[in-house]
Design an enzyme around this catalytic site. Structure first.
Site, PDB file in Angstrom:
ATOM      1  N   GLU A  43       1.144  -1.152  14.200  1.00 52.14           N
ATOM      2  CA  GLU A  43       0.258  -0.298  13.402  1.00 52.14           C
ATOM      3  C   GLU A  43      -1.124  -0.306  14.027  1.00 52.14           C
ATOM      4  O   GLU A  43      -1.645  -1.376  14.382  1.00 52.14           O
ATOM      5  CB  GLU A  43       0.118  -0.809  11.958  1.00 52.14           C
ATOM      6  CG  GLU A  43       1.304  -0.539  11.073  1.00 52.14           C
ATOM      7  CD  GLU A  43       1.084  -1.001   9.623  1.00 52.14           C
ATOM      8  OE1 GLU A  43      -0.081  -1.048   9.164  1.00 52.14           O
ATOM      9  OE2 GLU A  43       2.089  -1.320   8.967  1.00 52.14           O
TER      10      GLU A  43
ATOM     11  N   GLU B 250       3.638  -8.033   7.641  1.00 50.75           N
ATOM     12  CA  GLU B 250       2.368  -8.681   7.332  1.00 50.75           C
ATOM     13  C   GLU B 250       2.452  -9.776   6.275  1.00 50.75           C
ATOM     14  O   GLU B 250       1.645  -9.816   5.340  1.00 50.75           O
ATOM     15  CB  GLU B 250       1.322  -7.648   6.913  1.00 50.75           C
ATOM     16  CG  GLU B 250       0.985  -6.665   8.015  1.00 50.75           C
ATOM     17  CD  GLU B 250      -0.302  -5.877   7.748  1.00 50.75           C
ATOM     18  OE1 GLU B 250      -0.779  -5.912   6.600  1.00 50.75           O
ATOM     19  OE2 GLU B 250      -0.821  -5.265   8.689  1.00 50.75           O
TER      20      GLU B 250
ATOM     21  N   TYR C 229      -6.430  -3.214  12.927  1.00 53.85           N
ATOM     22  CA  TYR C 229      -7.313  -2.156  12.435  1.00 53.85           C
ATOM     23  C   TYR C 229      -8.756  -2.362  12.895  1.00 53.85           C
ATOM     24  O   TYR C 229      -9.681  -2.143  12.128  1.00 53.85           O
ATOM     25  CB  TYR C 229      -7.193  -2.056  10.913  1.00 53.85           C
ATOM     26  CG  TYR C 229      -5.866  -1.435  10.534  1.00 53.85           C
ATOM     27  CD1 TYR C 229      -5.703  -0.048  10.563  1.00 53.85           C
ATOM     28  CD2 TYR C 229      -4.757  -2.224  10.212  1.00 53.85           C
ATOM     29  CE1 TYR C 229      -4.475   0.533  10.264  1.00 53.85           C
ATOM     30  CE2 TYR C 229      -3.536  -1.643   9.915  1.00 53.85           C
ATOM     31  CZ  TYR C 229      -3.398  -0.263   9.945  1.00 53.85           C
ATOM     32  OH  TYR C 229      -2.186   0.317   9.655  1.00 53.85           O
TER      33      TYR C 229
ATOM     34  N   ASP D 131       0.816  -1.215   0.000  1.00 51.92           N
ATOM     35  CA  ASP D 131       0.000   0.000   0.000  1.00 51.92           C
ATOM     36  C   ASP D 131       0.852   1.269   0.000  1.00 51.92           C
ATOM     37  O   ASP D 131       0.688   2.130   0.842  1.00 51.92           O
ATOM     38  CB  ASP D 131      -0.905  -0.069   1.252  1.00 51.92           C
ATOM     39  CG  ASP D 131      -1.812   1.129   1.397  1.00 51.92           C
ATOM     40  OD1 ASP D 131      -2.320   1.603   0.366  1.00 51.92           O
ATOM     41  OD2 ASP D 131      -2.006   1.591   2.538  1.00 51.92           O
TER      42      ASP D 131
END
Ligand code: GCB
Length: 596
Positions: A508, A417, A472, A163
Site C-alpha cells: 500500500e 497491518e 504512507y 477502514d
C-alpha cells in the site's frame, strides 16, 4: 470445498433472486422462531448484495445484529436418488440456515463458503422454505474484530478497527446442487516445474460405497481437449513434457477431468482448471516459472455503489478491463477473501493475486488507541486472545482450502497491518504461519506490516517469506512534504533490505484525492498531489533491487464508516467509486505500459 458444477453427473440451481428480508431490530427472531413461518414485515432484497444501501433506510444501513432472508425453493423432480446440497458462497459475517423447520448449518466468517447436505429434507418435486439468519456483529473473536456498544438509549452501534464500511448480508451466490450419492468430494492440485517438465500433483477425495476407482486425465485447452497425461489413481503426479505454462499476462489453463467409476461405470465427474506454473522465493527475488516477477497493481476492495460488497459480474469484468488498461499485472484481496468468480477470472486472464484473510484491525495501537479511545492492548485474554487465534487459524485453513487450486494465487497474506512489534504478536503469529505452511507447502506466506513495526523492531517479519509493507510517507507521515517522504521511504526500505534480505512488496502507498480538485502547487487532496506522491515512491522503488512490487492503495474510492479523516469514504482510489480515472490513473498507465 468443490464449487458447484454442471455436467452429465451434476446439476446446479443458482438461487440468486429477490428474497424476502427483515431486519431483526429488537433481536427477537431466534426466540420467536422466525424461520417457522413467512418473515414478519418482509421487504424485497436482492441476493447477492449487501443489504445496507438497498432500502434507503438508516435503520437498515446501520443495523447491528441479525437480519433474516427467506425464499421458497423448488427441488427439481429429476433429482430423485441424488445427493442434494445447499451452498452459500458467503454470508457476512455469520449465518444459520434453516430448511423448513430444521437448522441445517451454521457458519462463522463472512467471506468463505459453507454448505449442508440436505438430501433427507429435499424431496424432489416439492418446494421447501429456505431461511437464513445473518449476523453482522464484530467482536473480539471475529475477523475482523470489533466491539458492539450500547448507547444510553439502548440502541447499539458497531465499533471497528478497520477502514472500510461493515457491509453485510448474502454477498455472493446461493446454490442448490445435486451430485450422485457416490461422489467426488474434493480435488486438490499443485503444480511445479522439473527441468522444464510440468509436474501436476493431484489428490482426490471421494465418498463412495467402496470398490470405486478414480481416473484423472489432464486435457489441453484446444478444441479437441487432447489428453496430455492421465492416471488411474486418487493421488499422484502427472508429468507434462514441454507444458504450456500459466504465466502472468499469458495464462494457459489445462483441465483436469476427474472421474469416479464403480464397476467400470462412470458415477461422478468433476473438471478442475489447472495452470501449470511454479512459484519460489530466492534471495530477494520472487520467481514465477523461474523468472523474476515484479508486482504492478493495487490493493482493492469489493465495493460498489448500491451493491456494497455484493458480487456483480459486470463490475468485475470491467475492473479487470481497467487493470489491463493500466498495465497492472496483480492485486491483493485486501482485506478479505474475494468472490471465487474473481479468482476464476484472474486465472483466465493471467492476473497475479496475493490472497488475504479477513484478519484486519488486529492493532489497537492504531484503531483503538488513536481513534476510538478503547482498550489499547492488542493481544490479551480480554481482547485478541486464544479464541481469536483459533478462529484465525480456521480462517487461514478455509481460505487455503477454497483457493489452493487457483494458479493466480502466488502468496498467502495472513493479516493486514496487525501489531507486530511485541512478543505477544510473535506468540500469536508463530503457530499461524506454521498452520498456513502445513496447509499449503507450495506457496510463500507473508503478512502485511504496518509502520509501527520497523525493520529492527518487527518481531514477525522473519517468519514470512516476503516483506509486505504499507507505507504512507507524504500522507499520514510528513503530509505535503514529498522530499521528506522520499528520504523517509528510502531510508526505511534500505533498513528492510539490511534486516531481512527478502523480496519487498510495497502493498500500500497512496494519497487521498478529491476527484476534480486541481491545484497548481500540488496541495494535499488534489489530483496533482496524488500523482506526484506516486512518482516519488516510484523513484525510490526503482533504486532498490529488493523491491519486487508496487501495489497502490487503492484501485478505486470506497465506502468507510464515519470519520473526520474521510470525505464520503476513502478517496485514495486512482479511479472514483464509479470507475472514472483520476490523474493518477493516467500516470500509472504511462509507467506500467511504457508511455503508451
Ligand atoms: C491502511 C490500511 C487500509 C486503509 C489505508 C488508508 O494502512 O491497510 O485498510 O484504508 O491504510 O487509506 O488509511
Amino acid at each position: 470445498m468443490l464449487r458447484p458444477q454442471d455436467n452429465e453427473t451434476r446439476d446446479t440451481r443458482r438461487l440468486d433472486a429477490i428474497w424476502d428480508f427483515t431486519i431483526d431490530a429488537a433481536g427477537v427472531g431466534r426466540d420467536q422462531g422466525w424461520w417457522l413461518h413467512t418473515l414478519p414485515a418482509a421487504v424485497p432484497m436482492p441476493v447477492p448484495s449487501s443489504y445496507n444501501d438497498v432500502p434507503v433506510d438508516p435503520a437498515v444501513h446501520d443495523h447491528v445484529g441479525d437480519v433474516w432472508y427467506q425464499r421458497r425453493v423448488f427441488v427439481p423432480k429429476g433429482w430423485e436418488g441424488q445427493r442434494v446440497v445447499l451452498r452459500f458462497d458467503a454470508a457476512t459475517h455469520r449465518c444459520g440456515v434453516y430448511v423448513d423447520d430444521t437448522l441445517v448449518v451454521e457458519h462463522e466468517g463472512g467471506y468463505t463458503p459453507f454448505e449442508a447436505d440436505i438430501t433427507p429434507l429435499a424431496v424432489p418435486g416439492r418446494a421447501l422454505r429456505l431461511t437464513a439468519v445473518v449476523n453482522n456483529e464484530l467482536n473480539w473473536e471475529s475477523l475482523p474484530p470489533g466491539v458492539v456498544e450500547t448507547r444510553p438509549d439502548g440502541t447499539r452501534r458497531q465499533r471497528q478497527y478497520h477502514d472500510f464500511f461493515n457491509y453485510a448480508g448474502l454477498h455472493r451466490s446461493v446454490w442448490l446442487y445435486a451430485t450422485p450419492t457416490s461422489h467426488i468430494a474434493d480435488v486438490r492440485v499443485t503444480t511445479d516445474l522439473d527441468d522444464g517438465t510440468g509436474v501436476v500433483g493431484f489428490a482426490v477425495a471421494t465418498a463412495s460405497r467402496g470398490g470405486a476407482t478414480v481416473h484423472v486425465s489432464l486435457r489441453d485447452a484446444g478444441a479437441g481437449a487432447e489428453v496430455v497425461a492421465e492416471a488411474d489413481a486418487a493421488a499422484g503426479e502427472l508429468r507434462v513434457p514441454e507444458p504450456r505454462l500459466w504465466s502472468p499476462g499469458a495464462a494457459y489453463l489445462y483441465e483436469l477431468v476427474v472421474e469416479l467409476r464403480e464397476g467400470g461405470q462412470l458415477v461422478d465427474r468433476y473438471s478442475q482448471p489447472v495452470g501449470i506454473r511454479s512459484v519460489r522465493v530466492e534471495g530477494t527475488k520472487f520467481l514465477i516459472n523461474g523468472e523474476p516477477f515484479y508486482f504492478r497493481g493495487f490493493g482493492k476492495h469489493e465495493d460498489l455503489n448500491v451493491h456494497g460488497r455484493g458480487h456483480d459480474d459486470a463490475a468485475m469484468v470491467h475492473d479487470f478491463a481497467l487493470l489491463r488498461w493500466l498495465g497492472a499485472n496483480s492485486f491483493r484481496t485486501s482485506h478479505y477473501p474475494y468472490a471465487e468468480e474473481v479468482l476464476d477470472l484472474a486465472d483466465r486472464l493471467g492476473i497475479v493475486v496475493i490472497d488475504e484473510t479477513a484478519a484486519v484491525g488486529l492493532n489497537l495501537g492504531v484503531g483503538g488507541g488513536l481513534f476510538l479511545g478503547g482498550p489499547k492492548t492488542t493481544f490479551s485474554e480480554e481482547t485478541i486472545g486464544p479464541a481469536t487465534q483459533a478462529n484465525h487459524r480456521r480462517a487461514i485453513e478455509a481460505l487455503i482450502d477454497r483457493d489452493r487450486n487457483h494458479p493466480c494465487v502466488v502468496l498467502w497474506s495472513l493479516a493486514n497491518e496487525p501489531e507486530s512489534h511485541t512478543p505477544a504478536a510473535r506468540d500469536y503469529f508463530e503457530p499461524l504461519f506454521a498452520a498456513a505452511r502445513a496447509a499449503d507447502p507450495s506457496r510463500p506466506v507473508g503478512f502485511v506490516n504496518m509502520m509501527f513495526a520497523q525493520p529492527k523492531t518487527c518481531l514477525v517479519s522473519d517468519l514470512a517469506d516476503v516483506v509486505m509493507i504499507n507505507r504512507y510517507y507524504g500522507w499520514y507521515v510528513e503530509p505535503g512534504d514529498l522530499a521528506a517522504a522520499e528520504r523517509g521511504l528510502e531510508a526505511e526500505l534500505l533498513g528492510w533490505v539490511d534486516a531481512q534480505a527478502k523480496p519487498i512488496i510495497v502493498t500500500e502507498y497512496g494519497a487521498d484525492a478529491m476527484p476534480g480538485l486541481h491545484t497548481l502547487d500540488a496541495a494535499v487532496w488534489s489530483e496533482e498531489y496524488q500523482a506526484a506522491l506516486l512518482d516519488t515512491y516510484h523513484r525510490v522503488f526503482d533504486r532498490i533491487d529488493a523491491v519486487v512490487g508496487e501495489q497502490v492503495w487503492n484501485f478505486a474510492d470506497f465506502a468507510t464508516g464515519p470519520s473526520f479523516m474521510r470525505v464520503d469514504g476513502n478517496k485514495k482510489g486512482v479511479f472514483t467509486r464509479d470507475r472514472r480515472p483520476k490523474a493518477a490513473a493516467h500516470h500509472l498507465r504511462r509507467r506500467w505500459r511504457g508511455g503508451s
